[in-house]
Scaffold this active site. Sequence first.
Site, mmCIF file in Angstrom:
data_model
loop_
_atom_site.group_PDB
_atom_site.id
_atom_site.type_symbol
_atom_site.label_atom_id
_atom_site.label_comp_id
_atom_site.label_asym_id
_atom_site.label_seq_id
_atom_site.Cartn_x
_atom_site.Cartn_y
_atom_site.Cartn_z
ATOM 1 N N ASP A 62 49.460 43.071 32.095
ATOM 2 C CA ASP A 62 49.529 41.605 32.231
ATOM 3 C C ASP A 62 50.209 41.010 30.995
ATOM 4 O O ASP A 62 51.087 40.145 31.106
ATOM 5 C CB ASP A 62 48.118 40.989 32.333
ATOM 6 C CG ASP A 62 47.313 41.479 33.528
ATOM 7 O OD1 ASP A 62 47.034 40.694 34.439
ATOM 8 O OD2 ASP A 62 46.955 42.677 33.550
ATOM 9 N N THR A 66 45.004 41.862 39.343
ATOM 10 C CA THR A 66 44.640 42.715 38.201
ATOM 11 C C THR A 66 43.444 43.611 38.538
ATOM 12 O O THR A 66 43.429 44.794 38.161
ATOM 13 C CB THR A 66 44.323 41.853 36.963
ATOM 14 O OG1 THR A 66 45.456 41.026 36.704
ATOM 15 C CG2 THR A 66 44.043 42.699 35.736
#
Length: 322
Positions: free
Chosen positions: A64, A135
């Site tokens: 990320d 995620t």
Amino acid sequence: MELLFGSNTLITKKMSQTVPLIVRLLASSVSVANRAGKIVRDIMSKGELGIIEKGKDDYQTEADRSAQRCIISSLSAQFPKIKIIGEEDGNENQTSDEYLVLDADKDILSLECPDGLKEVKEEDVVVWVDPLDGTAEYTQGFLEHVTVLIGISVNEKPIAGVIHQPYFKTIVGNESKMGRTIWGLKDAGVGGFTPGSPPESLILTTTRSHSNPLVENALQVMKATQILRVGGAGYKVLQLLEGKASIYVFASPGCKKWDTCAPEAILTAAGGKLTDILGSSYKYGATVSKPNKSGVLAAVNDELHTYAINRIPQELKDKLSA
Ligand SMILES: Nc1ncnc2c1ncn2[C@@H]1O[C@H](COP(=O)(O)OS(=O)(=O)O)[C@@H](OP(=O)(O)O)[C@H]1O
Ligand SMILES: [Mg+2]
Ligand SMILES: [Mg+2]
Ligand SMILES: [Mg+2]
């Protein structure tokens, strides 16, 4: 002087004199999303995910962080006056030459810009970046659900976007290629995938990792034949675009503007609609609040969107209206 930059940059520089800003921005977003997708794959291959828990059921990994650094440093180098808002804090000022992408996708650069967008200036644009959507699924090995999202809004409305799927595999002859990039531009069209007709029976898509009683209530009232539970707003909208589901229902806060900007832009360009569960559109200006407090309701066409809005009980709408 220009030769110092390499051939792709040279093409981009020439194009910048003739191609409207929105088309150049979308073309650059496609190129940088491809690079961000490679970063996401490389970090998974190394196996050092560097997981941080930002909040309850809310994680961040090195993928990320690095993918966001790549996207923000690359787009801000080319479009310095555009406001870019990324999901992950603490990355905005960390530019990294290692990740700098100055290419622009040539097919996108040759798109005809719709009349209404030809005069857009950098000051009118806000870009919403979700460097890695899904995620939770990335950390749990549901890699097909993972996407990179770059949403382009003009005067608060999402008008173009990119959904890059790093783990989509295409076999061409003896070779397999990883990753595909789906794009959309208002009044111009969509590309990077094969659009599918909606399924004949009602199939819903919803969250896999963030359910709660409100979410379940809204699913039950839809009278669907099947509910697909998958990760990521980007992947769920992809299921609508490909004809695997016809309505995406998430009757809960949790999603943010960077989750919905790119998917909404592409879905709208394909004839669909994305709103909150009351049927109101979200706005994507630079100063809006980031959470999508009243949930998400998206459908492949207006008729199914209206059907879904009408089925949500008033009590549930009242609970989610801010
Ligand atoms: N309750 C809650 N808390 C924190 N974050 C949340 C929540 N619900 C949704 N989200 C974020 O929205 C992105 C998509 O998640 P999901 O696929 O689970 O849900 S959904 O699209 O909202 O239906 C996904 O974005 P990424 O963080 O980019 O993976 C989620 O983190
Ligand atoms: Mg997140
Ligand atoms: Mg997300
Ligand atoms: Mg994310």
